[in-house]
Design an enzyme around this catalytic site. Structure first.
Site, mmCIF file in Angstrom:
data_model
loop_
_atom_site.group_PDB
_atom_site.id
_atom_site.type_symbol
_atom_site.label_atom_id
_atom_site.label_comp_id
_atom_site.label_asym_id
_atom_site.label_seq_id
_atom_site.Cartn_x
_atom_site.Cartn_y
_atom_site.Cartn_z
ATOM 1 N N LEU A 201 10.889 -38.954 7.407
ATOM 2 C CA LEU A 201 9.888 -38.685 6.385
ATOM 3 C C LEU A 201 8.626 -39.516 6.618
ATOM 4 O O LEU A 201 7.501 -39.008 6.519
ATOM 5 C CB LEU A 201 10.459 -38.985 4.993
ATOM 6 C CG LEU A 201 11.514 -38.009 4.477
ATOM 7 C CD1 LEU A 201 12.255 -38.604 3.285
ATOM 8 C CD2 LEU A 201 10.881 -36.680 4.086
ATOM 9 N N CYS B 5 -0.573 0.150 7.933
ATOM 10 C CA CYS B 5 -1.010 0.638 6.623
ATOM 11 C C CYS B 5 -2.412 1.242 6.691
ATOM 12 O O CYS B 5 -2.744 2.143 5.915
ATOM 13 C CB CYS B 5 -0.984 -0.497 5.601
ATOM 14 S SG CYS B 5 0.693 -1.000 5.137
ATOM 15 N N GLU C 220 0.826 -1.206 0.000
ATOM 16 C CA GLU C 220 0.000 0.000 0.000
ATOM 17 C C GLU C 220 0.864 1.261 0.000
ATOM 18 O O GLU C 220 0.558 2.247 -0.686
ATOM 19 C CB GLU C 220 -0.935 0.014 1.212
ATOM 20 C CG GLU C 220 -1.879 -1.178 1.277
ATOM 21 C CD GLU C 220 -1.341 -2.327 2.119
ATOM 22 O OE1 GLU C 220 -2.144 -2.933 2.850
ATOM 23 O OE2 GLU C 220 -0.122 -2.599 2.052
ATOM 24 N N CYS D 66 -2.527 -3.988 7.227
ATOM 25 C CA CYS D 66 -2.138 -4.234 8.617
ATOM 26 C C CYS D 66 -2.583 -3.076 9.517
ATOM 27 O O CYS D 66 -2.661 -1.920 9.093
ATOM 28 C CB CYS D 66 -0.631 -4.454 8.732
ATOM 29 S SG CYS D 66 0.371 -3.032 8.260
ATOM 30 N N ALA E 75 14.715 -38.046 -2.968
ATOM 31 C CA ALA E 75 15.065 -38.533 -4.303
ATOM 32 C C ALA E 75 15.038 -40.051 -4.273
ATOM 33 O O ALA E 75 15.432 -40.675 -3.278
ATOM 34 C CB ALA E 75 16.450 -38.034 -4.706
ATOM 35 N N LEU F 244 23.759 -28.676 4.626
ATOM 36 C CA LEU F 244 22.386 -28.186 4.498
ATOM 37 C C LEU F 244 22.345 -26.687 4.211
ATOM 38 O O LEU F 244 21.525 -25.946 4.768
ATOM 39 C CB LEU F 244 21.566 -28.513 5.756
ATOM 40 C CG LEU F 244 21.472 -29.996 6.127
ATOM 41 C CD1 LEU F 244 20.620 -30.177 7.374
ATOM 42 C CD2 LEU F 244 20.913 -30.822 4.973
ATOM 43 N N GLU G 118 14.143 -33.003 4.527
ATOM 44 C CA GLU G 118 14.914 -33.707 3.499
ATOM 45 C C GLU G 118 15.240 -35.156 3.857
ATOM 46 O O GLU G 118 15.946 -35.824 3.113
ATOM 47 C CB GLU G 118 16.208 -32.934 3.206
ATOM 48 C CG GLU G 118 15.980 -31.656 2.420
ATOM 49 C CD GLU G 118 17.202 -31.231 1.626
ATOM 50 O OE1 GLU G 118 18.144 -32.027 1.480
ATOM 51 O OE2 GLU G 118 17.220 -30.092 1.149
#
Length: 350
Positions: free
Chosen positions: A293, A86, A52, A77, A156, A209, A287
Site C-alpha cells: 500500500l 452502433c 442505442e 461505437c 482497515a 480473496l 488490499e
C-alpha cells in the site's frame, strides 16, 4: 431543446448497468421528439446490446427516427466488438440529430464514431455534461487515458492507527472491521476486475480473496512473488478464481494460474501496471499489506483510497497503518467509519 436534461436522464439510466456491463462503460440513451421522450434504453450487461440498440428497439413503430433526436452519454461505437457498430445502426435507422455527452477514450472508437456520423450528414453535438459523463465511467476513462488500471487502495485500521498486531494469537485476535464492513468489502471485490495483495499478506493470512459473503463474480487475484515462495497449496491458488503471479522466474499458464515474469531491476509497480493494462484489467482493488500500500501511495499510483476505521478498537502496539492524511468526513458502515478519498489530480484529458 433541453440537452442537459436528457443527457442527465441518460446518465441515470446508465448507472443501472453497474457492475454487470464491466469492463464496458455504463451508457444510457434517450430518444426525444418534440421535447418528449419517446424511447430509452441502457447497456444492461457485458456482451449484450448497447444502449442505442435497446433504445431504438423501444421506439414505437409509428415514429420515424429522422424526426427524433438521439441523446447518448458516450460516443457511439464504430468498431465490431461483442456487438456490431452502433454508428451503423444510427445511420441505417435514419437519425439526423445526435447529442453525445463525451467522446469515447478507447482508441478503437475515439472520434471515429463522431466523424462517421458527421460525414453522413448527421448533426452531431458533443460535450453536453461531459464532466459528469467522464466521472460516471472514471475507471474506463482512466484505464485508456492513463494506460494502467484504476487502482483503489483499501485498508482497515484501529482508532489508534494500527492495521495489525505484530504477533497475532489467531485471526480473530487480529480482526478490526465489523460484519457490515466485511460484506461491503466483498461487494467491492465483486465490482472490480482484479484484487491485489502483497506476498507477505498471502503467506501470513492465506486469504481466498473471493466474494463469498455476497452474490457476485470473483475478481482475478494478483500478487508479486519474486522467488515463487508461496506454496501451490495456498488458498490464493484455489480454482475459484484466476490468479496472476508476477515473478522473476518464469512465464507459464497452468490451469487458472498465470505466471508472468517481470524485470525486478525496473520499477516493479510500473511493470505490473503495464502488464495489467496489456491484459485489459481495468480496475484493481489493492488490499494490502502495509508495504504494498505504501509503495502505491509513495509513487502516487492510486485513484481512490478507502480507509475503514473501527472507532472503538485500539491495539496500542503493532503494525502502523500507511501514512495517509484521511479527511474528516466519513460515512458509517455498521459501527465502522469509512473515509473515502479520490485523487484531486484530474484525469488525463480534462
Amino acid at each position: 431543446m433541453r440537452h442537459e436534461y436528457y443527457i442527465q436522464m441518460g446518465l441515470d439510466l446508465a448507472k443501472k448497468g453497474w457492475p454487470n456491463v464491466a469492463p464496458n462503460p455504463m451508457v444510457g440513451c434517450v430518444i426525444v421528439k418534440n421535447d418528449m421522450v419517446v424511447a430509452s434504453g441502457y447497456h444492461e450487461y457485458f456482451g449484450g446490446p448497447h444502449a442505442e440498440v435497446n433504445a431504438i428497439n423501444n421506439l414505437p413503430p409509428n415514429l420515424k427516427p429522422e424526426d427524433c433526436t438521439l441523446y447518448v452519454t458516450l460516443e457511439p461505437c464504430s468498431h465490431f466488438g461483442k456487438t456490431p457498430p452502433c454508428v451503423d445502426l444510427l445511420l441505417n435507422a435514419g437519425f439526423k440529430r445526435v447529442v453525445a455527452a463525451c467522446a469515447d477514450p478507447n482508441p478503437k472508437v475515439s472520434g471515429r464514431g463522431i466523424k462517421k456520423m458527421q460525414d453522413a450528414g448527421i448533426e452531431v453535438t458533443v460535450g453536453v455534461m461531459e464532466q459528469k459523463a467522464r466521472e460516471l465511467n472514471k475507471r474506463f476513462v482512466s484505464f485508456f487515458e492513463n494506460k494502467r488500471p484504476y487502482f483503489i487502495l483499501k485498508w482497515a485500521q484501529t482508532a489508534d492507527g494500527f492495521i495489525s498486531r505484530i504477533m497475532p494469537i489467531d485471526g480473530s485476535h487480529n480482526k478490526i472491521s465489523g460484519s457490515e464492513t466485511d460484506k461491503m468489502v466483498h461487494k467491492l471485490r465483486a465490482e472490480v476486475m482484479g484484487i491485489m495483495v502483497g506476498k507477505n499478506t498471502v503467506l501470513n493470512d492465506n486469504p481466498f480473496l473471493t466474494t463469498r459473503l455476497v452474490a457476485g463474480k470473483n475478481p482475478i487475484r494478483i500478487f508479486i512473488d519474486k522467488q515463487l515462495e508461496v506454496p501451490l497449496t495456498f488458498n490464493i491458488y484455489s480454482k475459484e478464481a484466476p490468479t496472476i503471479v508476477f515473478n522473476a522466474q518464469k512465464n507459464e499458464q497452468s490451469g487458472n494460474i498465470g505466471f508472468f515474469k517481470i524485470d525486478f531491476n525496473k520499477n516493479v509497480l510500473k511493470e505490473v501496471s503495464r502488464k495489467l493494462f496489456e491484459l485489459n484489467i481495468q480496475d484493481v482493488l489493492v488490499e494490502g499489506g502495509k508495504f504494498l500500500l505504501e509503495d502505491f501511495l509513495n509513487q502516487h499510483l492510486w485513484d481512490e483510497v478507502l480507509v475503514f476505521q473501527n472507532p472503538d478498537l485500539a491495539f496500542e502496539e503493532g503494525i502502523k497503518a500507511p501514512a495517509f492524511a484521511i479527511k474528516n468526513s466519513f460515512e458509517l458502515v455498521g459501527n465502522d467509519k469509512l473515509f473515502r478519498q479520490l485523487r484531486t489530480k484530474p484525469l488525463v484529458g480534462q
